[in-house]
Design a protein around this motif. Structure first.
Motif, PDB file in Angstrom:
ATOM      1  N   LYS A  13      12.727 -30.562  43.784  1.00  0.00           N
ATOM      2  CA  LYS A  13      13.624 -31.481  43.071  1.00  0.00           C
ATOM      3  C   LYS A  13      12.905 -32.339  42.026  1.00  0.00           C
ATOM      4  CE  LYS A  13      16.884 -31.801  46.932  1.00  0.00           C
ATOM      5  NZ  LYS A  13      17.624 -32.701  47.859  1.00  0.00           N
ATOM      6  N   LYS A  14      11.670 -31.943  41.691  1.00  0.00           N
ATOM      7  CA  LYS A  14      10.918 -32.633  40.646  1.00  0.00           C
ATOM      8  C   LYS A  14      10.640 -31.661  39.506  1.00  0.00           C
ATOM      9  CE  LYS A  14       8.618 -36.017  43.631  1.00  0.00           C
ATOM     10  NZ  LYS A  14       7.312 -36.594  44.055  1.00  0.00           N
ATOM     11  N   VAL A  15      10.436 -32.218  38.318  1.00  0.00           N
ATOM     12  CA  VAL A  15      10.170 -31.382  37.145  1.00  0.00           C
ATOM     13  C   VAL A  15       8.728 -31.606  36.693  1.00  0.00           C
ATOM     14  CG1 VAL A  15      10.857 -30.794  34.800  1.00  0.00           C
ATOM     15  CG2 VAL A  15      12.577 -31.577  36.428  1.00  0.00           C
ATOM     16  N   TYR A  16       8.005 -30.513  36.494  1.00  0.00           N
ATOM     17  CA  TYR A  16       6.624 -30.558  36.033  1.00  0.00           C
ATOM     18  C   TYR A  16       6.530 -29.844  34.688  1.00  0.00           C
ATOM     19  CZ  TYR A  16       5.885 -31.645  40.963  1.00  0.00           C
ATOM     20  OH  TYR A  16       5.948 -32.223  42.206  1.00  0.00           O
ATOM     21  N   TYR A  17       5.631 -30.328  33.817  1.00  0.00           N
ATOM     22  CA  TYR A  17       5.528 -29.782  32.469  1.00  0.00           C
ATOM     23  C   TYR A  17       4.127 -29.266  32.169  1.00  0.00           C
ATOM     24  CZ  TYR A  17       9.913 -32.328  31.800  1.00  0.00           C
ATOM     25  OH  TYR A  17      11.195 -32.794  31.929  1.00  0.00           O
ATOM     26  N   GLY A  18       4.078 -28.220  31.340  1.00  0.00           N
ATOM     27  CA  GLY A  18       2.815 -27.702  30.871  1.00  0.00           C
ATOM     28  C   GLY A  18       2.437 -28.372  29.561  1.00  0.00           C
ATOM     29  N   SER A  19       1.259 -28.064  29.045  1.00  0.00           N
ATOM     30  CA  SER A  19       0.833 -28.623  27.759  1.00  0.00           C
ATOM     31  C   SER A  19       1.663 -28.023  26.624  1.00  0.00           C
ATOM     32  CB  SER A  19      -0.656 -28.324  27.526  1.00  0.00           C
ATOM     33  OG  SER A  19      -1.442 -28.898  28.539  1.00  0.00           O
ATOM     34  N   SER A  20       1.856 -28.796  25.571  1.00  0.00           N
ATOM     35  CA  SER A  20       2.668 -28.343  24.440  1.00  0.00           C
ATOM     36  C   SER A  20       1.858 -27.480  23.476  1.00  0.00           C
ATOM     37  CB  SER A  20       3.236 -29.544  23.682  1.00  0.00           C
ATOM     38  OG  SER A  20       4.098 -30.302  24.503  1.00  0.00           O
ATOM     39  N   SER A  21       2.500 -26.467  22.929  1.00  0.00           N
ATOM     40  CA  SER A  21       1.912 -25.629  21.883  1.00  0.00           C
ATOM     41  C   SER A  21       2.552 -26.029  20.551  1.00  0.00           C
ATOM     42  CB  SER A  21       2.171 -24.147  22.159  1.00  0.00           C
ATOM     43  OG  SER A  21       1.500 -23.720  23.315  1.00  0.00           O
ATOM     44  N   ALA A  22       1.721 -26.361  19.557  1.00  0.00           N
ATOM     45  CA  ALA A  22       2.224 -26.800  18.260  1.00  0.00           C
ATOM     46  C   ALA A  22       2.519 -25.594  17.368  1.00  0.00           C
ATOM     47  CB  ALA A  22       1.208 -27.708  17.586  1.00  0.00           C
ATOM     48  N   ILE A  23       3.608 -25.677  16.630  1.00  0.00           N
ATOM     49  CA  ILE A  23       4.036 -24.585  15.735  1.00  0.00           C
ATOM     50  C   ILE A  23       4.404 -25.156  14.380  1.00  0.00           C
ATOM     51  CG2 ILE A  23       5.631 -22.672  15.413  1.00  0.00           C
ATOM     52  CD1 ILE A  23       6.241 -22.979  18.493  1.00  0.00           C
TER      53      ILE A  23
END
Length: 252
Positions: free
Chosen positions: A237-247
């Motif tokens: 029930k938790k949300v985890y995020y990865g690192s962002s890729s710039a475009i």
């Protein structure tokens, strides 16, 4: 527990190729794609028994890398310094080791054929995992480590979105990327850069991991646009995020 490849002949003593116990670990450098594939195959086996998928844990992955380095020196659930393998981290509650298997499919298949390793993979109490694979020029070439844990971690390891490609038209930009397997990512978030506020704003949220493209229409021609994309995982029930890729993309 010993698992041997048919084509290998041994002299007086048989070399143990796979070892598993609920208390030891090892590592080196990470082969992210192969580790992800191992996780995918493990979770496929767990799904067949209605078990929740394991989540890649950053800390367990780091110590799995260390253990993978160590088993090249001493292939055992005991570390080269004489301590237990699982003493490497308080999160580690189980360990599977293997050497010689060339692919994720081969090593997971070998583990599943071994009762002790299979028990680790299908342990309903385990919730997180760390995986490492090292390829060397030594006799057995491939070294594999799985570390299992049941600690609720605040951080879940997510791979950075890769393989990003851009297709541009007069008033349209299409973004494509390499999809991550469901054992790792639930979906993706795409952000667009606002030059006035100098901040990124959520453009859209993709809730299916196997959707790996986005068409952005209604844009100005001959204009440069900046985006960011990151994967996310919903777990407990938790949300985890990865690192962002710039475009960066420019319309025609």
């Amino acid at each position: 527990m010993n698992i041997f490849k048919k084509h290998r002949l041994f002299q007086t003593l048989l070399l143990v190729l796979i070892i598993a116990t609920p208390s030891f670990l090892f590592v080196e450098e990470v082969y992210a794609n192969e580790s992800s594939e191992v996780l995918k195959l493990v979770n496929k086996e767990r799904a067949a028994y209605s078990l929740q998928p394991l989540i890649m844990d950053k800390e367990l992955t780091k110590v799995a890398e260390i253990r993978c380095e160590e088993i090249k020196i001493l292939f055992s659930h005991t570390r080269p310094d004489g301590t237990r393998g699982l003493d490497i981290s308080p999160k580690a509650n189980g360990e599977n080791l293997a050497i010689g298997q060339k692919t994720p499919k081969e090593v997971v298949s070998a583990w599943m054929k071994s009762p002790s390793h299979r028990k680790q993979i299908l342990n309903p109490n385990f919730t997180i995992i760390g995986i490492s694979h090292k390829k060397t020029n030594t006799e057995y070439k491939n070294y594999w480590v799985q570390l299992f844990g049941k600690v609720k971690t605040k951080k879940v390891y997510l791979e950075k979105v890769s393989g990003v490609k851009v297709e541009s038209k007069k008033n349209q930009i299409t973004l494509k990327w390499k999809k991550q397997n469901p054992a790792i990512a639930t979906g993706y978030e795409i952000y667009t850069y606002n030059s006035k506020t100098k901040k990124h704003k959520l453009l859209t949220k993709i809730t299916k991991y196997n959707t790996n493209s986005l068409i952005i229409s209604g844009l100005k021609s001959s204009t440069t646009y900046k985006y960011q994309i990151r994967s996310y995982k919903v777990f407990n029930k938790k949300v985890y995020y990865g690192s962002s890729s710039a475009i960066t993309a420019k319309t025609k």
